[in-house]
Design a protein around this motif. Structure first.
Motif, PDB file in Angstrom:
ATOM      1  N   SER A 375      10.438  -5.201 -62.059  1.00  0.00           N
ATOM      2  CA  SER A 375      10.754  -5.686 -60.703  1.00  0.00           C
ATOM      3  C   SER A 375      11.932  -4.910 -60.120  1.00  0.00           C
ATOM      4  N   LEU A 379      11.830  -2.867 -56.599  1.00  0.00           N
ATOM      5  CA  LEU A 379      12.892  -2.932 -55.578  1.00  0.00           C
ATOM      6  C   LEU A 379      13.364  -1.527 -55.228  1.00  0.00           C
ATOM      7  N   TYR A 443      14.839  -6.630 -43.480  1.00  0.00           N
ATOM      8  CA  TYR A 443      15.948  -5.861 -44.074  1.00  0.00           C
ATOM      9  C   TYR A 443      16.897  -5.386 -42.980  1.00  0.00           C
ATOM     10  N   VAL A 457      19.026  -5.710 -49.479  1.00  0.00           N
ATOM     11  CA  VAL A 457      17.919  -5.438 -50.419  1.00  0.00           C
ATOM     12  C   VAL A 457      17.622  -6.705 -51.215  1.00  0.00           C
ATOM     13  N   ASN A 458      18.678  -7.358 -51.689  1.00  0.00           N
ATOM     14  CA  ASN A 458      18.478  -8.562 -52.505  1.00  0.00           C
ATOM     15  C   ASN A 458      17.773  -9.655 -51.698  1.00  0.00           C
ATOM     16  N   GLY A 461      14.212  -9.066 -50.978  1.00  0.00           N
ATOM     17  CA  GLY A 461      13.569  -8.634 -52.216  1.00  0.00           C
ATOM     18  C   GLY A 461      12.101  -8.981 -52.335  1.00  0.00           C
ATOM     19  N   THR A 465       9.327  -6.027 -52.669  1.00  0.00           N
ATOM     20  CA  THR A 465       8.476  -5.839 -53.862  1.00  0.00           C
ATOM     21  C   THR A 465       7.007  -5.920 -53.474  1.00  0.00           C
TER      22      THR A 465
END
Ligand SMILES: CC/C=C\C/C=C\C/C=C\C/C=C\CC/C=C/C(=O)SCCNC(=O)CCNC(=O)[C@H](O)C(C)(C)COP(=O)(O)OP(=O)(O)OC[C@H]1O[C@@H](n2cnc3c(N)ncnc32)[C@H](O)[C@@H]1OP(=O)(O)O
Ligand code: FAD
Length: 616
Positions: A375, A379, A443, A457-458, A461, A465
């Protein structure tokens, strides 16, 4: 187990040497290593303790070291005079490389580096072969000059005496313990305390520390990540192999095993006549073929990029990185889930060690973790897709493997649904680009609201993905389509062979379509009738491929020793081999097991006595 594995691995490494000399005298072509490693790996069910030596230690010395350093260390490693590993992961860090704690402090007075693993969490932990096999390693550490951090660097470190194999002073090394599988690999731990190495033990092809302590930065810091890129490419090929092995076993078993009449009063058919069994087995055969072709493509790209990097041309590194991540993730996920599906397709006998499906699973599954946790790599690709979407918005060209993103971005709507292969492929690509656009909106909104890129990014996420996964599907399906429909050597194929390939393409595209129907329907209008038509085609193509299933898996050409399975043996004598394996079990050496007198009999007698007492 470790010593048996080392014995087998050494025998196979000698075979590898002869393969290398036969296929590519003095060359560094990866294929003999690949074949050798596959042969070694397949012949050692508990995993190959020399795998990391072959795949990472020797390659890092060749690609990250200067020519002089190769002469000093690399030649001996290639000749297996010394055995090494790649010691990067620590007890406390594996993914976040900038958080690695092992440190290398430059001492300009002695022109040495002082290596330390300052805390328990800094200990190197996991490197293959480190526990007992290796006497050297590439030690990855944060470089410090005058206590100022300069980033990651690689050091050639001898950890055991070459004669006695005793750990050297300042070295604390050992085995990390039993694992789910690969227990012949002796993954190990390594602690260093004030361990000194000469300045020239730092691999300096791309970055240097001069005798006076001046630091010369690498032109592209990511080139230090290159050893991982190679293994990710290897995983793509290796895991497609594991899936092919399991598909061969399950297919052969499915045409031997008979169970449950399809028509009342009819004899029990081979279980592969059941449509649901065909849906479990045949798509996995095709997936193994699809990934083997994608992995071969990637391997060629790796070779070209490696040669370019050697000439200090780093231009293709970003595309190779993105593709290596996406294929490593897709093949390791799909092979792991596919092998488990194939085990279940063999019923109870699939759960027997004699069937070997459990061990193939245990060999394939860790690839979802090593060489970059899946994962995390998704990412990573998601971030790269965000960067490329910004390029699309700015009207710039994208790297070749992402060209479809530009094309789809110009489409205002999806064309009339035809259900053709081109239509199915375009639908997957169009859904991918729709997902990229949505992920970018989320984003970018976060970045615009002053969130840092890492935080954005987190929090994006899940969408990142998803976009990465669909990009992987688009790349793999596109590659397979090109190889079947537009290959330059298509005319050399017999019509019958071409038809089988086209059936495999039909099955792959329809299977991916149904797997991502939700993602596709988010962006494309498809009627119930159009979807039902695809359902009929799915059932039809399974029927079409059923007669070819055994021939396709025979063409994978695994001999019985490699498959090591009573269910997948070439002669089909499954029951005889299962029974033969059962009789070899130690518990069958005696008619009455030792535990009867010691435990079972007293237990039953005590219960009988208590029952009598309770009646009185
Ligand atoms: C034992 C097996 C037995 C039998 C099987 C036999 C054969 C099977 C095949 C193989 C198995 C054999 C051996 C396996 C042994 C396993 C070994 C290991 O596991 S080694 C350790 C592996 N560890 C990792 O992979 C760590 C994962 N983490 C990372 O890679 C990085 O931390 C991460 C990419 C997540 C983040 O990178 P970072 O630099 O911290 O930040 P950022 O994401 O911002 O990236 C900065 C910049 O760099 C670009 N980039 C990142 N990585 C790469 C790369 N590899 N190559 C090129 N470029 C890279 C990134 O895109 C970004 O670029 P921009 O600045 O945005 O342009
Ligand atoms: C069989 C095997 C062989 C190996 N061989 C070697 C070897 O030879 N040399 C070597 O150096 N290493 C080796 N490794 C170690 C391997 O590289 C690491 O296990 C891998 O990189 C994952 O790191 P980790 O274990 O620290 O997991 P972590 O990074 O701690 O992952 C745990 C969870 O946290 C999540 N996570 C972590 N970071 C993020 C993030 N940024 N965003 C979102 N989620 C995140 C992950 O997705 C995962 O779900 C091996 C491992 C195995 C299993």
């Amino acid at each position: 187990m470790a010593s048996m594995s080392v014995k087998h691995a050494i025998a196979a490494a000698k075979k590898l040497r002869s393969l290398q000399e036969r296929f590519n005298p003095g060359g560094s072509d990866i294929y003999p290593a690949l074949m050798g490693d596959e042969a070694i790996t397949a012949l050692i069910p508990s995993g190959n303790p020399l795998s990391v030596h072959i795949l990472m230690f020797t390659r890092a010395l060749r690609e990250q070291g200067t020519d002089e350093q190769y002469e000093k260390f690399g030649r001996r490693a290639d000749n297996n005079e010394i055995i090494g590993t790649f010691a990067q992961t620590e007890l406390g860090h594996g993914t976040y490389l900038r958080g690695l704690e092992a440190r290398a402090d430059y001492d300009r007075g002695t022109e040495e580096f002082v290596l330390n693993t300052p805390k328990l969490s800094s200990y190197k932990w996991w490197p293959g072969g480190l526990g007992q096999t290796c006497n050297y390693c590439i030690f990855v550490a944060q470089l410090y000059i005058d206590n100022e951090a300069k980033g990651m660097a690689m050091f050639v470190v001898q950890i055991r005496d070459e004669e006695t194999h005793m750990p050297l002073p300042g070295v604390h090394v050992g085995e990390i313990g039993k694992k789910m599988g690969l227990n012949g690999v002796n993954n190990g731990f390594l602690g260093l305390k004030d361990y000194r190495v000469p300045r020239l033990n730092m691999l300096m092809r791309h970055q240097q520390v001069l005798p006076d302590g001046r630091f010369v930065k690498s032109p592209v810091s990511q080139v230090s990540y290159f050893p991982m890129v190679f293994v990710r490419c290897m995983v793509a090929r290796q895991n497609s192999n594991y899936l092919a092995q399991a598909a061969t076993i399950a297919t052969r078993y499915s045409v031997i095993r008979r169970q449950s009449p399809i028509e009342e009063g009819q004899p029990e058919p081979k279980i592969l006549e059941h449509l649901t069994q065909q849906m479990k087995v045949i798509p996995e055969i095709v997936t193994a073929v699809v990934y083997r072709l994608a992995a071969a493509n990637l391997q060629n790209m790796y070779n070209e990029t490696a040669e370019a990097v050697y000439r200090k041309d780093f231009s293709r590194l970003p595309e190779l990185h993105a593709l290596a991540c996406i294929l490593k993730v897709a093949t390791s996920y799909d092979s792991t889930y596919g092998i488990e599906r194939l085990r279940q397709a063999c019923g109870g006998h699939g759960y027997l060690t004699a069937g070997n499906l459990g061990n193939i699973f245990a060999m394939a599954a860790p690839a979802c973790t090593y060489e970059g946790e899946n994962s995390v790599l998704y990412l990573q690709v998601g971030k790269i897709l965000m960067k490329n979407w910004s390029q699309v918005l700015a009207g710039r060209e994208l790297m070749p493997s992402m060209a479809y993103i530009s094309e789809c971005s110009k489409m205002t709507s999806f064309p009339q649904w035809t259900g053709s292969w081109e239509c199915l492929l375009k639908a997957i690509q169009y859904a991918c680009v729709g997902s990229i656009r949505l992920a970018f909106q989320s984003y970018n909104a976060r970045v615009q609201s002053a969130q840092s890129q890492t935080a954005a990014v987190n929090y994006s996420g899940l969408e990142l993905t998803k976009a990465a996964e669909l990009h992987g599907r688009s790349y793999v399906a596109g590659n397979f389509y090109q190889q079947i429909v537009n290959s330059p050597n298509k005319h050399q194929r017999s019509p019958q062979f071409q038809k089988v390939l086209e059936n495999m393409l039909e099955l792959h595209l329809i299977q991916i379509f149904f797997r991502h129907l939700g993602d596709i329907l988010r962006f494309i209008r498809i009627t119930e009738d159009e979807i039902s038509a695809l359902q009929r085609r799915l059932e039809e193509v399974l029927k079409e491929l059923r007669p070819d299933a055994v021939a396709i898996t025979d063409a994978f050409d695994f001999n019985d020793k490699i498959l090591s399975s009573a269910l997948g043996c070439y002669d089909g004598n499954v029951y005889e081999r299962l029974f033969e394996a059962a009789l070899k079990h130690p518990l069958n050496r005696k008619s009455v097991p030792d535990f009867f007198e010691a435990h079972l009999k007293p237990f039953m007698k005590e219960n009988a006595d208590n029952a009598k007492k309770s009646k009185l």
